[in-house]
Structure formats: structure tokens, C-alpha cells
Design a protein around this motif. Structure first.
Motif, PDB file in Angstrom:
ATOM      1  N   ASP A 167      37.366 -41.155  77.332  1.00 57.03           N
ATOM      2  CA  ASP A 167      37.902 -39.456  77.252  1.00 57.03           C
ATOM      3  C   ASP A 167      39.349 -39.699  78.196  1.00 57.03           C
ATOM      4  O   ASP A 167      40.123 -38.998  77.912  1.00 57.03           O
ATOM      5  CB  ASP A 167      36.765 -38.896  78.008  1.00 57.03           C
ATOM      6  N   SER A 168      39.292 -40.384  79.290  1.00 59.78           N
ATOM      7  CA  SER A 168      40.268 -40.448  80.177  1.00 59.78           C
ATOM      8  C   SER A 168      41.528 -41.046  79.440  1.00 59.78           C
ATOM      9  O   SER A 168      42.608 -40.630  79.452  1.00 59.78           O
ATOM     10  CB  SER A 168      39.997 -41.176  81.427  1.00 59.78           C
ATOM     11  N   ASP A 169      41.449 -42.103  78.607  1.00 51.63           N
ATOM     12  CA  ASP A 169      42.415 -42.654  77.740  1.00 51.63           C
ATOM     13  C   ASP A 169      43.003 -41.380  76.721  1.00 51.63           C
ATOM     14  O   ASP A 169      44.322 -41.464  76.519  1.00 51.63           O
ATOM     15  CB  ASP A 169      41.873 -43.816  76.896  1.00 51.63           C
ATOM     16  N   LEU A 170      42.227 -40.761  76.028  1.00 47.93           N
ATOM     17  CA  LEU A 170      42.467 -39.794  75.305  1.00 47.93           C
ATOM     18  C   LEU A 170      43.176 -38.841  75.803  1.00 47.93           C
ATOM     19  O   LEU A 170      44.323 -38.160  75.453  1.00 47.93           O
ATOM     20  CB  LEU A 170      41.216 -39.203  74.504  1.00 47.93           C
ATOM     21  N   PHE A 171      42.611 -38.522  77.120  1.00 52.24           N
ATOM     22  CA  PHE A 171      43.474 -37.405  77.971  1.00 52.24           C
ATOM     23  C   PHE A 171      44.848 -37.696  78.190  1.00 52.24           C
ATOM     24  O   PHE A 171      46.018 -37.075  78.085  1.00 52.24           O
ATOM     25  CB  PHE A 171      42.742 -37.172  79.149  1.00 52.24           C
ATOM     26  N   GLN A 172      45.126 -39.087  78.675  1.00 57.49           N
ATOM     27  CA  GLN A 172      46.391 -39.520  79.139  1.00 57.49           C
ATOM     28  C   GLN A 172      47.417 -39.722  78.048  1.00 57.49           C
ATOM     29  O   GLN A 172      48.467 -39.241  78.167  1.00 57.49           O
ATOM     30  CB  GLN A 172      46.179 -41.078  79.682  1.00 57.49           C
ATOM     31  N   ASP A 173      46.597 -39.861  76.692  1.00 59.51           N
ATOM     32  CA  ASP A 173      47.363 -39.966  75.426  1.00 59.51           C
ATOM     33  C   ASP A 173      47.899 -38.706  75.375  1.00 59.51           C
ATOM     34  O   ASP A 173      49.187 -38.504  74.678  1.00 59.51           O
ATOM     35  CB  ASP A 173      46.601 -40.480  74.425  1.00 59.51           C
ATOM     36  N   ALA A 174      47.347 -37.593  75.190  1.00 61.58           N
ATOM     37  CA  ALA A 174      47.489 -36.268  75.107  1.00 61.58           C
ATOM     38  C   ALA A 174      48.644 -35.855  75.994  1.00 61.58           C
ATOM     39  O   ALA A 174      49.604 -35.045  75.718  1.00 61.58           O
ATOM     40  CB  ALA A 174      46.418 -35.129  75.350  1.00 61.58           C
ATOM     41  N   LEU A 175      48.622 -35.916  77.356  1.00 56.93           N
ATOM     42  CA  LEU A 175      49.701 -35.904  78.218  1.00 56.93           C
ATOM     43  C   LEU A 175      50.815 -36.352  77.879  1.00 56.93           C
ATOM     44  O   LEU A 175      52.012 -35.784  78.226  1.00 56.93           O
ATOM     45  CB  LEU A 175      49.141 -36.033  79.689  1.00 56.93           C
ATOM     46  N   GLY A 176      50.814 -37.599  77.616  1.00 55.65           N
ATOM     47  CA  GLY A 176      52.060 -38.209  76.959  1.00 55.65           C
ATOM     48  C   GLY A 176      52.664 -37.570  75.853  1.00 55.65           C
ATOM     49  O   GLY A 176      53.990 -37.496  75.868  1.00 55.65           O
ATOM     50  N   GLN A 177      51.959 -37.205  75.134  1.00 59.25           N
ATOM     51  CA  GLN A 177      52.533 -36.515  73.721  1.00 59.25           C
ATOM     52  C   GLN A 177      53.198 -34.924  74.191  1.00 59.25           C
ATOM     53  O   GLN A 177      54.239 -34.581  73.372  1.00 59.25           O
ATOM     54  CB  GLN A 177      51.542 -36.201  72.877  1.00 59.25           C
TER      55      GLN A 177
END
Length: 195
Positions: A3-13
Motif C-alpha cells: 500500500d505504501s509503495d502504491l501511495f508513493q507511486d500515486a504521489l509521484g504521478q
């Protein structure tokens, strides 16, 4: 992917994400005097409430009755025949309270304690002698107070001015509720009869 990787990914986008700016806060110091007054007011209110719980009888405004007026009161549910017998003095008086020479405050405490003691002792009919109060600066004061107080007590089912042999208009018969113990005994007795 966690979940945290997905969150970081979303923030990067999203690109340019910045934390919100915090507003400056001012710490207000409570005025000690106001806090003390508030606490004192709450404490006094609690003490007043406790005193009211100990003696619920109101002593503030009492509608005055005439020394020659009969006192009468009957709660809903009290049978007319029962009330008539009370009024005519046909019930045995098992307890008496004489309020002569009492102040209003002394009488207030005495009436409350007397009624509670009577219920605890399974007294059904009691007599309170208050006097007529004629010829006084404030006529029939205790009589008026008794007339005001008794309906406030849930233990009191009915009351009426006494017959001449028990004090007449200067005394009052009081019909009291059965105690919980006595009520239970009666219920068991009726159940045995119906078997």
C-alpha cells in the motif's frame, strides 16, 4: 506491491506535492480568576442539587390556606371508597407527628423523615397534627406548608383533614403507599388464594 509503495507511486504521478502551511497559533492563557469562579459556581450548584435530593420538599412558594379550610388530596388510582374511609377517619392511625411549635424548616425535615419512616415501617395511615394557625400574624402557615408538601411525596397516596376526635381542621390523615416488601407479601398471598 504494498500500500505504501502504491501511495508513493500515486504521489509521484501528481508531480509537485507540497505539505500544507501551518497557521501560527497563539496559546491563550486562561484567566485563573474566571476558572476559579466557574469552578465555585459548579460546586455550589452540585451542593444545592444534593440538598434538594436529600429533601425534595419545596419551601419556596406556599399557597396559604384559611385556618377553617379542610385539606384534601387524592392521587389518580386511589379508589373513591378508600378515600371516603380515610376522610371519615375509619382507618386505624398507626403513627402520629405533632408539628406544634416547629419552625417551617424544622417541620419540612420532620414531615419528610416521618413519611419515609412510616413507609419503611409499613404504616398505611398516619396523622399529622399541624394546628389551624388561627390568630397568628401569618395564619395557617404550617397547615399551608403541609398541604403543599404532602402531594410532592410519591409515598403519599391521599390526605384529608381529620375528624373532630383526631384534631379536626388542625390535623390531617395521610394514606401512604405500601412498602415494596408489603406489596410483595400481598402479591404472594393473592397468588396462594387463586391456586
Amino acid at each position: 506491491m504494498s500500500d505504501s509503495d502504491l501511495f508513493q507511486d500515486a504521489l509521484g504521478q501528481l508531480g509537485d506535492v507540497k505539505p500544507l502551511a501551518r497557521e501560527r497559533r497563539v496559546v491563550l492563557k486562561k484567566d485563573r480568576q474566571d476558572a476559579d469562579l466557574n469552578q465555585r459556581a459548579r460546586r455550589e450548584a452540585a451542593v444545592e442539587e444534593t440538598a434538594r435530593e436529600l429533601n425534595p420538599l419545596s419551601g419556596e412558594y406556599v399557597e396559604l390556606v384559611d385556618p377553617w379550610d379542610p385539606l384534601e388530596f387524592k392521587r389518580d388510582g386511589v379508589q373513591n371508597g378508600v378515600y371516603r374511609n380515610l376522610r371519615l377517619g375509619k382507618y386505624q392511625v398507626d403513627a402520629r407527628l405533632d408539628l406544634h411549635r416547629y419552625t417551617v424548616e424544622m417541620a419540612r425535615r420532620a414531615v419528610l423523615e416521618f413519611v419515609r419512616d412510616c413507609v419503611e415501617a409499613d404504616v398505611r395511615c398516619a396523622l399529622i397534627t399541624h394546628g389551624k394557625g388561627e390568630g397568628r400574624k401569618q395564619p395557617a402557615l404550617l397547615k399551608s406548608c403541609v398541604n403543599n408538601w404532602l402531594p410532592q411525596l410519591q409515598e403519599v397516596l391521599a390526605f384529608h383533614s381529620a375528624q373532630k376526635q383526631h384534631g379536626g381542621l388542625g390535623a390531617t390523615y395521610v394514606l401512604l403507599r405500601k412498602s415494596e416488601r408489603k406489596r410483595q407479601e400481598n402479591l404472594e398471598q393473592h397468588q396462594r388464594r387463586n391456586r
